[in-house]
Write a protein that holds these residues in place. Structure first.
Motif, short mmCIF file in Angstrom:
data_model
loop_
_atom_site.label_atom_id
_atom_site.label_comp_id
_atom_site.label_asym_id
_atom_site.label_seq_id
_atom_site.Cartn_x
_atom_site.Cartn_y
_atom_site.Cartn_z
N UNK A 177 0.88 -1.28 0.02
CA UNK A 177 -0.10 0.01 -0.05
C UNK A 177 0.92 1.02 0.13
N UNK A 178 2.21 1.08 0.04
CA UNK A 178 2.87 2.23 -0.05
C UNK A 178 3.96 2.32 -1.36
N UNK A 179 3.66 1.43 -2.24
CA UNK A 179 4.24 1.48 -3.39
C UNK A 179 3.88 2.53 -4.49
N UNK A 180 4.62 3.29 -5.11
CA UNK A 180 4.45 4.31 -6.20
C UNK A 180 5.13 4.01 -7.37
N UNK A 194 10.08 -11.09 -3.06
CA UNK A 194 9.32 -10.14 -1.84
C UNK A 194 8.37 -11.16 -1.04
N UNK A 195 8.32 -10.97 0.12
CA UNK A 195 7.21 -11.79 1.08
C UNK A 195 5.82 -11.26 0.73
N UNK A 196 4.89 -12.00 1.17
CA UNK A 196 3.70 -11.62 0.89
C UNK A 196 3.26 -10.26 1.61
N UNK A 197 2.70 -9.34 0.66
CA UNK A 197 2.27 -8.18 1.13
C UNK A 197 2.99 -6.96 0.85
N UNK A 198 4.42 -7.46 -0.02
CA UNK A 198 5.46 -6.21 -0.26
C UNK A 198 6.00 -6.49 -1.58
N UNK A 199 6.60 -5.36 -2.04
CA UNK A 199 6.95 -5.24 -3.36
C UNK A 199 8.55 -5.13 -3.55
N UNK A 200 9.05 -5.74 -4.14
CA UNK A 200 10.75 -5.73 -4.10
C UNK A 200 11.00 -4.33 -4.70
N UNK A 299 11.78 2.93 -19.37
CA UNK A 299 10.35 2.19 -19.35
C UNK A 299 9.50 2.61 -18.15
N UNK A 300 10.07 2.73 -16.93
CA UNK A 300 9.39 3.29 -15.84
C UNK A 300 10.12 3.13 -14.49
N UNK A 301 9.34 3.52 -13.39
CA UNK A 301 9.90 3.78 -12.21
C UNK A 301 9.21 3.11 -11.00
N UNK A 302 10.02 2.96 -9.95
CA UNK A 302 9.21 2.19 -8.73
C UNK A 302 9.79 2.93 -7.63
N UNK A 303 9.13 3.36 -6.60
CA UNK A 303 9.46 4.01 -5.42
C UNK A 303 8.45 3.80 -4.11
N UNK A 304 9.04 4.35 -3.19
CA UNK A 304 8.02 4.11 -1.66
C UNK A 304 7.18 5.72 -2.02
N UNK A 305 6.04 5.57 -1.61
CA UNK A 305 5.27 6.70 -1.60
C UNK A 305 5.73 7.72 -0.47
N UNK A 306 6.38 7.33 0.76
CA UNK A 306 7.03 8.07 1.67
C UNK A 306 8.32 8.32 1.60
#
Length: 508
Positions: A177-180, A194-200, A299-306
């Motif tokens: 829920x914190x992935x952007x 990554x464990x359940x509920x998390x993204x790498x 192609x794209x980006x990933x980060x943490x919302x916080x």
């Protein structure tokens, strides 16, 4: 009275001074100093703010600076040159310069540490990686091209491309829920589990060290968890914060809260949010043009919302899907600086080599501008030139959507000025000077005039007839505290103007 140095520098110190002084002198001579007519084998310049006289050994990497004092020429160490430049710019601009003198000294100390590390390191066998990790001088017209934020050597040296570094990435898990993210980031999920509920989320270890205090609450409440490191090592490229994983043929670009050249190297939110638009425009332009020229898509980006900017990671196309069969990519900046195995110095027919280089680099940059409204930042560090088995250029690959400008946003006149600076002054001017230095007697400018003349852009005739080209003022930009993206230009003699005398490489 003749000055006596009671603590003469060592050979290592002299080498570090020479590497660090050359780009600073290039800036000073381009932006501030005024030539003084005087006989002799070394040009003399007057510094208008202080009235001092300076002379140097000429060339595209000026050396051995001396200042006139007490009726004699006194040699300057790098530290003394920094003091001279600071006094000149305070008088010339009326501004204090803030941290720039310290950055200049840090850049020299970084060079010294890099030279020592390279003496112990093993260069990569891959010529592409050697070219990316070859830049000891770096930007040839920046006052502090190798500054690393003033931190201790142990903090940054393990991640320095110039020291032939290789290292694993840190793997983090971000609560779902914190992935952007935006775009295609699937390549990140292949780096681990990554464990359940998390993204790498991979992280650059240097950046993670810099962020440690601020991230403590996120680790404490498990919005962020540590998952170890990647199994394979990455190689940092010339950009420092961009790394390459050869096994997966994957480029990743990270935020790095360190000033390198003009900017703190974060992936800023506003750049990430415009990334899809600029990258799509560039990708579609190069697809329409077709091979051999290629665009390495962000192609794209990933980060943490916080920690949106701080932990952002950008996924960039690898090389293999774009390269011609049998071609070897090389960083243009590496060709300008030189590295073991460079085909520029070894070219048996430098005129043919240069003509082939121009045929690959110039047309796609001009067509992207004129036909598709895309200004690629085609400077030395954003351009790869692939060569065949004989070392002849056969392809150009361009990268970095963050630097792309669209004519619909900036207008044609401003876009053209930027393209002329990046492509002609920063890039082709340096390659031409390096080629002429390696092959005395070569005149690179007729071939470049001929290549430009083949393209029916309305700006080309005026460019070839203009008395000057735009040169970026990195010294004054940094001294006055201007934003790194706020390019300011001054006129440089135009070597493309038929019949004009061409001055030395430092004018490029």
């Amino acid at each position: 009275m003749e000055r006596v140095d009671l603590n003469p520098p060592t050979d290592a110190a002299r080498r570090a001074d020479a590497y660090a002084s050359a780009p600073l002198l290039n800036c000073l001579l381009r932006e501030v100093a005024r030539p003084v007519p005087e006989r002799g084998d070394r040009p003399v310049y007057r510094l208008p703010g202080t009235g001092r006289l300076l002379r140097v050994r000429p060339g595209r990497r000026p050396a051995e600076p001396e200042v006139r004092a007490d009726g004699a020429w006194q040699p300057l160490s790098h530290a003394e040159l920094v003091k001279l430049v600071a006094e000149e710019l305070r008088a010339h601009t009326g501004l204090p310069g803030d941290d720039l003198p310290a950055e200049m000294l840090d850049s020299r100390d970084t060079v010294a540490a890099l030279l020592a590390a390279r003496a112990r390191a093993v260069a990569p066998e891959d010529p592409y990686l050697r070219s990316e990790q070859s830049l000891i001088t770096g930007h040839p017209h920046h006052p502090a091209p190798k500054a690393r934020g003033g931190g201790p050597v142990a903090a940054w040296l393990p991640y320095a491309p110039e020291a032939h570094a290789r290292f694993p990435l840190v793997l983090l898990g971000v609560r779902e829920d914190q992935v952007a993210e935006e775009g295609d980031t699937r390549a990140l999920d292949a780096l681990g589990t990554a464990p359940p509920g998390y993204r790498l989320l991979p992280a650059h270890p240097w950046q993670l060290d810099l962020l440690a205090p601020g991230l403590a609450p996120a680790f404490a409440d498990r919005r962020l968890i540590r998952l170890g490191t990647t199994e394979s090592a990455v190689r940092p490229t010339a950009a420092v914060r961009t790394v390459y994983e050869p096994g997966r043929d994957l480029f990743l670009k990270f935020s790095l809260d360190v000033r390198i050249t003009n900017d703190i190297r974060r992936l800023w939110r506003h750049d990430l949010q415009r990334l899809d638009r600029s990258d799509t425009a560039a990708r579609e332009a190069f697809a329409a043009m077709g091979p051999p020229a290629a665009w390495l898509s962000d192609r794209g980006y990933r980060t943490a919302a916080f920690a949106f900017e701080e932990l952002a990671v950008l996924v960039r196309d690898g090389l293999r899907g774009h390269l011609l069969p049998g071609a070897t990519p090389l960083l243009a900046a590496g060709l300008a600086e030189g590295f073991d195995g460079s085909p520029l110095a070894a070219a048996p027919d430098p005129d043919a080599w240069w003509a082939a280089y121009l045929r690959q680099v110039v047309p796609p940059a001009l067509r992207a501008f004129d036909e598709y409204g895309v200004v690629v930042e085609a400077h030395l560090q954003n351009t790869l030139v692939a060569v065949d088995a004989a070392g002849m250029p056969v392809q150009a690959l361009f990268r970095d959507a963050e630097g792309v400008k669209l004519l619909s946003d900036v207008g044609r006149e401003a876009g053209w000025e930027r393209l002329v600076y990046c492509l002609l002054v920063n890039h082709l001017g340096e390659i031409a000077a390096a080629l002429a230095e390696a092959h005395p007697g070569l005149d690179p400018w007729p071939a470049l005039r001929a290549e430009l003349s083949r393209h029916p852009l309305p700006e080309i005739p005026a460019l070839l007839a203009a008395p000057a080209l735009p040169g970026k003022t990195n010294l004054l930009l940094r001294w006055t505290g201007a934003d790194g993206a706020d390019a300011r230009y001054l006129p440089l003699p135009n070597p493309l103007r038929a019949g004009d005398a061409v001055r030395g490489g430092r004018d490029r």
